[in-house]
Design a protein around this motif. Structure first.
Motif, short mmCIF file in Angstrom:
data_model
loop_
_atom_site.label_atom_id
_atom_site.label_comp_id
_atom_site.label_asym_id
_atom_site.label_seq_id
_atom_site.Cartn_x
_atom_site.Cartn_y
_atom_site.Cartn_z
N ASP A 156 60.15 11.62 29.56
CA ASP A 156 59.00 10.68 29.33
C ASP A 156 57.59 10.59 30.53
N ALA A 157 57.68 11.26 31.05
CA ALA A 157 56.75 11.96 32.27
C ALA A 157 55.72 11.08 31.06
N PRO A 158 54.29 10.40 31.90
CA PRO A 158 53.32 9.98 31.33
C PRO A 158 52.01 11.03 31.23
N GLY A 159 51.18 11.41 30.29
CA GLY A 159 50.98 12.18 29.92
C GLY A 159 51.99 13.43 29.45
N PHE A 160 52.60 13.38 29.40
CA PHE A 160 53.68 13.99 28.12
C PHE A 160 53.68 14.31 26.56
N THR A 161 52.88 14.98 26.54
CA THR A 161 52.89 14.60 24.94
C THR A 161 53.60 15.49 24.11
N ARG A 162 54.39 15.29 22.87
CA ARG A 162 54.51 16.39 22.16
C ARG A 162 54.48 16.17 20.68
N ARG A 163 54.06 16.99 19.71
CA ARG A 163 53.74 17.31 18.38
C ARG A 163 55.11 17.85 18.01
N LYS A 164 55.26 17.36 16.34
CA LYS A 164 56.63 18.65 16.40
C LYS A 164 56.19 19.80 15.33
N ILE A 165 56.00 20.71 15.00
CA ILE A 165 55.24 21.50 14.79
C ILE A 165 56.25 21.52 12.84
N ASP A 166 56.02 22.27 12.27
CA ASP A 166 56.38 21.82 10.34
C ASP A 166 56.62 23.55 10.70
N MET A 167 57.39 23.76 10.72
CA MET A 167 58.55 25.06 10.37
C MET A 167 58.98 25.35 8.75
N GLU A 168 58.92 26.27 8.07
CA GLU A 168 60.06 26.62 7.19
C GLU A 168 61.42 27.10 7.60
N LEU A 169 61.95 27.74 8.97
CA LEU A 169 62.92 27.49 9.46
C LEU A 169 64.32 26.78 9.31
N HIS A 170 65.09 26.61 8.57
CA HIS A 170 66.26 25.84 8.27
C HIS A 170 67.33 25.45 9.68
N GLY A 171 67.10 24.95 10.47
CA GLY A 171 67.66 24.71 11.35
C GLY A 171 67.80 23.79 12.74
N ALA A 172 68.46 22.72 13.09
CA ALA A 172 68.50 21.97 13.68
C ALA A 172 68.07 21.62 15.04
N GLU A 173 67.29 22.87 15.47
CA GLU A 173 66.51 22.67 16.80
C GLU A 173 64.83 22.71 16.07
N LYS A 174 64.32 21.79 16.36
CA LYS A 174 63.11 21.23 15.85
C LYS A 174 62.18 21.82 17.37
N GLN A 175 60.65 22.58 16.85
CA GLN A 175 59.46 22.94 17.70
C GLN A 175 58.57 22.22 18.08
#
Length: 387
Positions: A191-210
């Motif tokens: 939750d640090a200010p200025g620290f943002t993320r965007r999920k990458i759309d992957m073909e991988l079938h896994g629980a862990e997102k990139q």
């Protein structure tokens, strides 16, 4: 070093195998299909002492090493329930903090990593750096008025940021003597200010997102720096060697899972008078896949032994070789398993088709097989670099 597993390791392997079977591939598939994360499996693995088996006992861990942790991940993968974040949270981040963190950092993070209540992600790869860590542009500079660190940059293909409480970020600081940039490690809260993320759309079938991460003048206190500012490269590789060993364990477990499904099918499937497994065209490739996986496991065990013994240089060579061998063995085992089942190998019922993509991960990440061949050619064989 003995190449025969100790009784303690055999007992650990047996216990984790039994534990993994209680969850298995169906459990993981249901979790992934629902868009969730296997929190139940993660927390029970922690409760049983598997998650922090490599962390110091004084901080709630098992007091073992990467040898023990790799057994856990391999057997969970063989049961069809691998936990990719084990590579990141206890293996990379836990190891780095245990070896180089301050007393406060160890107390804050290690018990929580061991009991599963907190997880940590790891960010090193950048869009324009790839395998060349010397081109990392995420920089950290001091605020002369407060002593705080200010981080700016981007990271890509960072696993599990959405479930992690913090990310261990590899940045670079300026050497006051030379002006050159040197690597350093920072703990960045989610939750640090200025620290943002965007999920990458992957073909991988896994629980862990990139995810792709952006750091826009993220302000961190001085104590967010892990270890010595002038020893960042040593600390970085202290985490990368376990990453390679654990990736090998992940690949070997996946390969063993696929091979077991194929062997079971080949024993039972009869097209003419006998089971198809009686035909050498089916049996020999499966036998070869088994041999390849066993050989990769031996190199993984050697790498883990060297690392746990404190031989970082020897472990570096062996960890790269183990990761290479396991990645290749995994891809071949999965491919042969799918081929053995024919059309059934592409159905959801048998659960092998998604491994076709997943098995390629160990060839690509955390470093490509080509870069490992580069490493072996000039580090081991003494050949000149082409770059």
């Amino acid at each position: 070093m003995t190449h025969i597993e100790s009784e303690e390791h055999k007992a650990l392997r047996s216990a984790v195998a039994a534990f993994g079977k209680r969850y298995g591939r169906d459990y993981m598939t249901d979790i992934v299909d629902s868009g969730g994360y296997p929190k139940e499996l993660w927390l029970e693995a922690a409760k049983l002492g598997y998650l922090g088996v490599n962390l110091p006992e004084e901080y709630g861990g098992g007091g073992g090493g990467i040898a023990e942790l790799s057994i856990v991940l391999e057997e969970l993968g063989t049961a069809g329930a691998p936990l990719l974040m084990m590579i990141v949270s206890p293996a990379i981040c836990g190891t780095v903090i245990a070896r180089f963190g301050t007393a406060d950092q160890k107390q804050e993070w290690l018990p929580a990593l061991a009991d599963g209540t907190r997880t940590m992600a790891f960010g090193i790869t950048e869009p324009d750096a790839g395998s060349n860590s010397h081109r990392i542009t995420t920089t950290a500079r001091r605020d002369p008025d407060t002593g705080d660190w200010l981080l700016t940059g981007r990271k890509v293909f960072v696993s599990g940021v959405d479930i992690a409480d913090a990310t261990l970020i590899v940045g670079r600081t300026e050497d006051a003597r030379t002006g050159n940039l040197k690597p350093c490690l920072f703990i960045v809260p989610r939750d640090a200010p200025g620290f943002t993320r965007r999920k990458i759309d992957m073909e991988l079938h896994g629980a862990e997102k990139q995810f792709e991460l952006a750091l826009d003048d993220v302000r961190l206190p001085a104590e967010a720096l892990v270890g010595d500012e002038d020893a960042g490269l040593l600390q970085l590789f202290a985490g990368l060697n376990p990453e390679r060993i654990m990736t090998a364990a992940f690949a070997i477990g996946m390969g063993r899972y696929a091979l077991a499904r194929a062997v079971e099918y080949a024993r039972e499937r009869a097209v003419w008078k006998t089971a198809i497994g009686a035909h050498q065209a089916i049996a020999h490739p499966l036998a070869q896949a088994h041999i390849d996986l066993e050989l990769a496991r031996l190199m993984m065990q050697k790498a883990a032994h060297l690392y746990d013994a404190g031989d970082d240089v020897g472990a570096g060579e062996a960890a790269n070789m183990a990761k290479y061998a396991a990645g290749e063995a995994c891809v071949r085992a999965v491919d042969q398993a799918v081929h053995t089942l024919g059309g059934n190998g592409l159905t959801r019922e048998f659960g092998l088709a998604t491994l076709i993509t997943a098995s390629r991960v160990a060839r690509i990440a955390p470093v490509s097989r080509e870069m490992i061949l580069n490493y072996v050619s000039h580090q081991t064989l003494g050949l000149p670099k082409s770059y």
